[in-house]
Design an enzyme around this catalytic site. Structure first.
Site, mmCIF file in Angstrom:
data_model
loop_
_atom_site.group_PDB
_atom_site.id
_atom_site.type_symbol
_atom_site.label_atom_id
_atom_site.label_comp_id
_atom_site.label_asym_id
_atom_site.label_seq_id
_atom_site.Cartn_x
_atom_site.Cartn_y
_atom_site.Cartn_z
ATOM 1 N N ARG A 96 0.866 -1.248 -0.109
ATOM 2 C CA ARG A 96 -0.103 0.224 0.021
ATOM 3 C C ARG A 96 0.974 1.334 0.173
ATOM 4 N NH1 ARG A 96 -2.845 2.067 4.334
ATOM 5 N NH2 ARG A 96 -2.516 0.044 5.337
ATOM 6 N N TYR A 150 -16.761 14.000 -17.921
ATOM 7 C CA TYR A 150 -17.099 12.487 -17.589
ATOM 8 C C TYR A 150 -18.244 12.647 -16.704
ATOM 9 C CZ TYR A 150 -17.293 7.595 -15.919
ATOM 10 O OH TYR A 150 -17.608 6.504 -15.711
ATOM 11 N N ASP A 215 -8.184 16.855 -17.645
ATOM 12 C CA ASP A 215 -8.546 15.351 -17.801
ATOM 13 C C ASP A 215 -8.120 15.376 -19.143
ATOM 14 O OD1 ASP A 215 -9.217 12.895 -18.580
ATOM 15 O OD2 ASP A 215 -11.215 13.021 -17.021
ATOM 16 N N LYS A 240 -8.495 3.495 -20.388
ATOM 17 C CA LYS A 240 -8.938 3.995 -21.693
ATOM 18 C C LYS A 240 -7.488 3.687 -22.688
ATOM 19 C CE LYS A 240 -12.771 4.998 -19.953
ATOM 20 N NZ LYS A 240 -12.574 5.125 -18.443
#
Length: 421
Positions: A96, A150, A215, A240
């Protein structure tokens, strides 16, 4: 943008990504790599040490924890991380806190975007959430944003799920919307799903000292690097184009090292880490990113032109910078087009090697209030096409069948040219 300019970006010669040699003179410095074209950097960034290790493919480190017999040293490294979020020196500590395979992807993406650092997360939404949490923790809960974004990004801001407050503005209204507690200005260009483009340089100027988050999922660093226009944070849904094959989820923020440290602290505390196998797949995806974007963009431009000339289509959106995304509004029922495709896959998401189509008002932007959605240009007849690498004639044949044989009804206003071009 012509195809010859896709690889025109220079990459930083220094590890921090400043584009200058460490002595500030711009001269070649022994041991510091020379500037490399984007296509070269996409293949080699994050892998520069492999030959010295005697391997060719990057190793996948799946360990969740790592042995250490020096507990005092371990404590000192954890204290150092708690202070500024810097990557701990020496061997890894815990999954982590960081992972060597994921770090390779982060290094590569930072080099492609021209930033000092990048921090990867489990998804793009986890990445955006971390940015908001960093600013919220500083008492800067107000966000200024430009639609469209988005759909889930829009919802996260509008619903205030992380305690933030958003003011939606037109691009010209950014400066007037800033407040003392404004921590972020967020935009997406080209925007999802209308492909509207913004002048990032002008927006960055309007932001003043407030960070501009861009973005860059649709454009990728192949088509634009927002930091060169003044953005301080660059967000990707790595699911993507960076991954590119529809088989991995991830998100990443490219930024300076100071902000990266804060993002790592949030990632450690909230647990939104990227799995090492996903890091490996994303690093592999970067190696073909320029080639994939170039080929898919060629297909998309051809389809955009054909759709613009088709009487069954009332408007086509295609960005000036190019890219593999096309949005178009139909005269008939868009749901019939979705039901009619056979080669093209009707599915949410984008950026894969195969072509996908979806109806934003029903799926990706359904969560946005209908009036807000339509006000941002997301009409009920809009379809979003993520163009892949198939033969363009096969793609057009499938679209032609799905659009049907009847032209649009009389009185429908058609745009003679492709919007945004």
């Amino acid at each position: 943008m012509d195809s010859g300019s896709f690889d025109a970006y220079d990459v930083p010669a220094d590890p921090q990504g400043t584009g200058q040699s460490p002595d500030g003179t711009g001269r070649r410095v022994p041991g510091v790599p020379a500037p490399r074209a984007l296509a070269t950097e996409a293949v080699h960034a994050g892998r520069d040490d492999l030959a010295r290790q005697g391997v060719h493919a990057p190793p996948i480190d799946l360990s969740t924890t790592y042995p250490s017999y020096d507990s005092r040293g371990e404590a000192a490294r954890i204290d150092a991380f708690a202070a500024d979020g810097g990557e701990p020196e020496g061997p890894p500590v815990y999954g982590r806190l960081g992972n060597p395979t994921v770090a390779r992807f982060e290094t590569a993406l930072a080099r492609l975007e021209g930033t000092e650092s990048a921090v990867a997360f489990a998804t793009g939404m986890a990445a955006l959430s971390a940015v908001l949490l960093v600013r919220n923790a500083m008492g800067l809960r107000h966000v200024v944003a430009v639609r469209p974004l988005y759909g889930c990004s829009d919802h996260l801001l509008t619903a205030g799920l992380l305690g933030s407050e958003v003011t939606w503005v037109d691009p010209a209204g950014i400066a007037d919307a800033l407040r003392p507690d404004t921590g972020l200005v967020m935009v997406e260009s080209p925007a999802n799903p209308t492909l509207a483009e913004l002048d990032l340089k002008a927006l960055a100027h309007a932001c003043g000292s407030v960070p501009l988050l861009a973005d860059n999922t649709f454009a990728t660093p192949v088509l634009q690097r927002p930091v060169e226009q003044g953005a301080r944070l660059v967000l990707h849904s790595a699911t993507k184009y960076l991954g590119g094959h529809g088989d991995v989820m991830g998100g990443v923020v490219a930024c300076d090292e100071e902000f990266a440290g804060r993002l790592r602290q949030v990632r450690f505390a909230t647990g939104g880490v990227l799995h090492p196998l996903a890091g490996y797949l994303l690093l592999r995806g970067l190696s073909t990113l320029p080639v994939r974007v170039r080929a898919a963009s060629s297909n998309a431009a051809e389809l955009a032109g054909r759709l613009a000339a088709d009487p069954r289509v009332t408007r086509v959106h295609y960005p000036r910078i190019g890219g593999a995304m096309v949005a178009f509004e139909v005269a008939g029922d868009p749901h019939d087009v979705i039901a009619g495709v056979r080669l093209i896959t009707p599915a949410v998401s984008l950026g894969s090697v195969d072509t996908l189509i979806q109806h934003p008002a029903s799926i990706s932007h359904r969560i946005v209030d209908a009036d807000d959605r339509r006000g941002a240009g997301v009409s009920d007849r809009l379809l979003r096409l993520s163009v892949g690498l198939e033969d363009v004639e096969d793609l057009w044949a499938d679209l032609d069948r799905a659009l049907g044989t009847a032209p649009g009804p009389g009185g429908v206003l058609r745009e003679a040219a492709v919007a945004n071009r």
